[in-house]
Write a protein that holds these residues in place. Sequence first.
Motif, PDB file in Angstrom:
ATOM      1  N   ARG A  51       1.218  -4.394   3.793  1.00  0.00           N
ATOM      2  CA  ARG A  51       0.323  -5.521   3.990  1.00  0.00           C
ATOM      3  C   ARG A  51       0.700  -6.641   3.026  1.00  0.00           C
ATOM      4  O   ARG A  51       1.324  -6.428   1.997  1.00  0.00           O
ATOM      5  CB  ARG A  51      -1.130  -5.110   3.737  1.00  0.00           C
ATOM      6  CG  ARG A  51      -1.629  -3.999   4.633  1.00  0.00           C
ATOM      7  CD  ARG A  51      -3.132  -3.869   4.589  1.00  0.00           C
ATOM      8  NE  ARG A  51      -3.703  -4.107   3.259  1.00  0.00           N
ATOM      9  CZ  ARG A  51      -5.024  -4.120   3.009  1.00  0.00           C
ATOM     10  NH1 ARG A  51      -5.876  -3.883   3.989  1.00  0.00           N
ATOM     11  NH2 ARG A  51      -5.476  -4.345   1.789  1.00  0.00           N
ATOM     12  N   ASP A  52       0.289  -7.838   3.384  1.00  0.00           N
ATOM     13  CA  ASP A  52       0.557  -8.972   2.500  1.00  0.00           C
ATOM     14  C   ASP A  52      -0.244  -8.888   1.207  1.00  0.00           C
ATOM     15  O   ASP A  52       0.245  -9.246   0.140  1.00  0.00           O
ATOM     16  CB  ASP A  52       0.239 -10.284   3.229  1.00  0.00           C
ATOM     17  CG  ASP A  52       1.196 -10.549   4.380  1.00  0.00           C
ATOM     18  OD1 ASP A  52       2.307 -10.000   4.344  1.00  0.00           O
ATOM     19  OD2 ASP A  52       0.821 -11.283   5.312  1.00  0.00           O
ATOM     20  N   GLU A  53      -1.458  -8.388   1.293  1.00  0.00           N
ATOM     21  CA  GLU A  53      -2.316  -8.272   0.121  1.00  0.00           C
ATOM     22  C   GLU A  53      -2.475  -6.802  -0.247  1.00  0.00           C
ATOM     23  O   GLU A  53      -2.735  -5.965   0.619  1.00  0.00           O
ATOM     24  CB  GLU A  53      -3.694  -8.878   0.393  1.00  0.00           C
ATOM     25  CG  GLU A  53      -3.666 -10.374   0.656  1.00  0.00           C
ATOM     26  CD  GLU A  53      -3.229 -11.163  -0.557  1.00  0.00           C
ATOM     27  OE1 GLU A  53      -3.450 -10.668  -1.685  1.00  0.00           O
ATOM     28  OE2 GLU A  53      -2.660 -12.253  -0.394  1.00  0.00           O
ATOM     29  N   PRO A  54      -2.289  -6.455  -1.512  1.00  0.00           N
ATOM     30  CA  PRO A  54      -2.458  -5.044  -1.912  1.00  0.00           C
ATOM     31  C   PRO A  54      -3.917  -4.627  -1.870  1.00  0.00           C
ATOM     32  O   PRO A  54      -4.827  -5.454  -1.896  1.00  0.00           O
ATOM     33  CB  PRO A  54      -1.915  -5.030  -3.347  1.00  0.00           C
ATOM     34  CG  PRO A  54      -2.131  -6.428  -3.846  1.00  0.00           C
ATOM     35  CD  PRO A  54      -1.937  -7.326  -2.654  1.00  0.00           C
TER      36      PRO A  54
ATOM     37  N   ASP B  38       0.421  -1.739  -1.618  1.00  0.00           N
ATOM     38  CA  ASP B  38       0.358  -2.596  -0.441  1.00  0.00           C
ATOM     39  C   ASP B  38       0.823  -1.889   0.820  1.00  0.00           C
ATOM     40  O   ASP B  38       1.208  -2.524   1.799  1.00  0.00           O
ATOM     41  CB  ASP B  38       1.167  -3.876  -0.665  1.00  0.00           C
ATOM     42  CG  ASP B  38       2.558  -3.585  -1.195  1.00  0.00           C
ATOM     43  OD1 ASP B  38       2.959  -2.406  -1.198  1.00  0.00           O
ATOM     44  OD2 ASP B  38       3.225  -4.538  -1.633  1.00  0.00           O
TER      45      ASP B  38
ATOM     46  N   ASP C  15      -7.289  -3.296  -3.326  1.00  0.00           N
ATOM     47  CA  ASP C  15      -7.945  -3.500  -4.618  1.00  0.00           C
ATOM     48  C   ASP C  15      -8.300  -2.149  -5.235  1.00  0.00           C
ATOM     49  O   ASP C  15      -9.185  -1.441  -4.753  1.00  0.00           O
ATOM     50  CB  ASP C  15      -9.196  -4.356  -4.427  1.00  0.00           C
ATOM     51  CG  ASP C  15      -9.848  -4.708  -5.767  1.00  0.00           C
ATOM     52  OD1 ASP C  15      -9.200  -4.483  -6.809  1.00  0.00           O
ATOM     53  OD2 ASP C  15     -10.992  -5.187  -5.760  1.00  0.00           O
TER      54      ASP C  15
ATOM     55  N   ARG D 235       1.395  -4.926  -8.196  1.00  0.00           N
ATOM     56  CA  ARG D 235       1.125  -4.359  -6.871  1.00  0.00           C
ATOM     57  C   ARG D 235       1.464  -2.870  -6.817  1.00  0.00           C
ATOM     58  O   ARG D 235       1.684  -2.311  -5.743  1.00  0.00           O
ATOM     59  CB  ARG D 235       1.905  -5.107  -5.778  1.00  0.00           C
ATOM     60  CG  ARG D 235       1.614  -6.582  -5.705  1.00  0.00           C
ATOM     61  CD  ARG D 235       2.577  -7.294  -4.771  1.00  0.00           C
ATOM     62  NE  ARG D 235       2.394  -6.894  -3.397  1.00  0.00           N
ATOM     63  CZ  ARG D 235       1.787  -7.628  -2.467  1.00  0.00           C
ATOM     64  NH1 ARG D 235       1.277  -8.807  -2.781  1.00  0.00           N
ATOM     65  NH2 ARG D 235       1.686  -7.199  -1.220  1.00  0.00           N
TER      66      ARG D 235
END
Length: 578
Positions: free
Chosen positions: A269-272, A258, A274, A404
Amino acid sequence: MVVNSSGVDSQAGGSQMSNVTRYLSAAAYLDSGFRDRVLGELLFDPYRAVPPSYGGFDVMPVLHHCRRSRSMLLVRDGLITAFFVIGLVMAPLPTIAWLSALLPFVLLTVRAIRRGPLFLRVLIWLWAGYSVFSLFVGLVLVDLGRVLGRMVGGGFTGGSSEALFAAGLGSLVQALVIPVATLGVALVYRFAVYMTLAGSLRPGAPEPVTPAGDDRTGRRLDYLRRAQWGNVTMYDNEDAFMGAGSVRRSWSIAVELDRVRGEAGGERRDEPVDIDPVDLHGFVRERLAEMRDRVLRPNEGIQRLDIGDHVVTRGLFTVADWHRDRKVVAHPFIGQDGLPRFMATPEEIAAIARHPQGGVRYYQRVTINNAGQEIRDLRGNLVAPAEDQEALTSAFIYLAVEGRMLYTQFVVTVLPPAYGPYHVVDRLPTMTGGRIAWESVRMLRLELLRDVLAAPVRVVRAGVQAIRQSAMTPDPRKHIVYPYGAGFSVRQLGADEELQTYIQVLDVNKYTKMIEQRLTEAVLDFLEERGIETGAYRLQAAGVITDNSVNVNVQEGGVFSGAMGVGQNASATVNKRA
């Protein structure tokens, strides 16, 4: 995901046996412990898995010679036992004297006595000398005395001296026939064994044709023939890399997914990001294959580099604990025929790689067989032929996306060459029949007498084992939990304890460095293409690739500056300043 990218060392290479296969086939005749363990592991339980074969090794010729060696051994022990029984009936005193004379010599072959105190060995040697004296002096001289007595007595009674001499000589021959017969059978057996080593196992010898025998044995041999080329290792102990040798080096790296590159460095970031571990494995596989396929000149490629899949699972399964269509069925890694599966499909491998917390784990395997390559000059003249170093270097790569994080694990195993005495099959073919006979006796010495005395014991033990195996046929249906896993690798069982030359040690270090450097750069390139911050990965990789070696400066006052070298293969240099 490709199941196997190179079939160079993953299938039986033609009709000619590899060197390591010949050496371990020779072990079937030279090492009774090796032979018995191989037969017990591979043939007793038809539901037991078998580890994969690496580096051109083929387990089928080894199993063939183990079975042939056992048959020859049963014939030898049966003949010796029959002579002992005849001797105890026809000439009990000489036979008992021969058995008593053998006992101290057999005790001298026991490892605990050979390594024990010198005083004990001296006492046993004195006992052996006394036994020889009792046998050849006591019995023989008594028989000669009887001959002379009968000759003198015959002169006064009118008997024929020639007839009395013949009768006495017959008594003497009767006293020696059992020792000569039993020892002769053992000598003939050893000569037959060494002639087999010099003929059937000579360099370049073809693979033997393995007879199936009964239906049960035929089914088992067919399973072993196919299973050894599989990509599933089902183990019964703690060795998940069975068949590849012992672990010599391992490290791991964990980085966040992330954090992406930004102007201020790694920004969270809030979202890792992909990351598919299947895609990462494929990317790494292509980079590793370039070491073999995409080189400027053929001699620069690692020709014996084999990239494959390695699925590991502990082989202790509940026989029926899975439900499908509301029915209790066997574990998915047990086939329709009730045997352990040895080949995972690409779809199953992809699923295993994407589920790092499952009970089955996937590794990408990179194996380098140190077989060497021939050296030729620019005009094509041969400078040096290819030399088989026998050592096998394998690297296992584990990539997991979990929590994550990206976790990279790197394990290196080393499989030493076959045990040194098994290489005798390279020297015997150049010898004459007389020299081979001498070698067969010289290599055994006291063990030859041990074979004679232990023959009746081996016959009884073979009979008991045959009865026990027929009465105790394994059946998983009678168990709730059944051990399907393999107990050991035949190739690993016949390996030497360590590498035999320092060049082999250097080659292992060379290929380890090359593979781990290629792996690290491939993972970094993959992450950078997806915009992930790689500073943490580079920092950890710099520590593990340099063998965790650091410099520690000790300043006045005992203040340490810099990192400490810890872990396997770690080293540190300490500089003291006034």
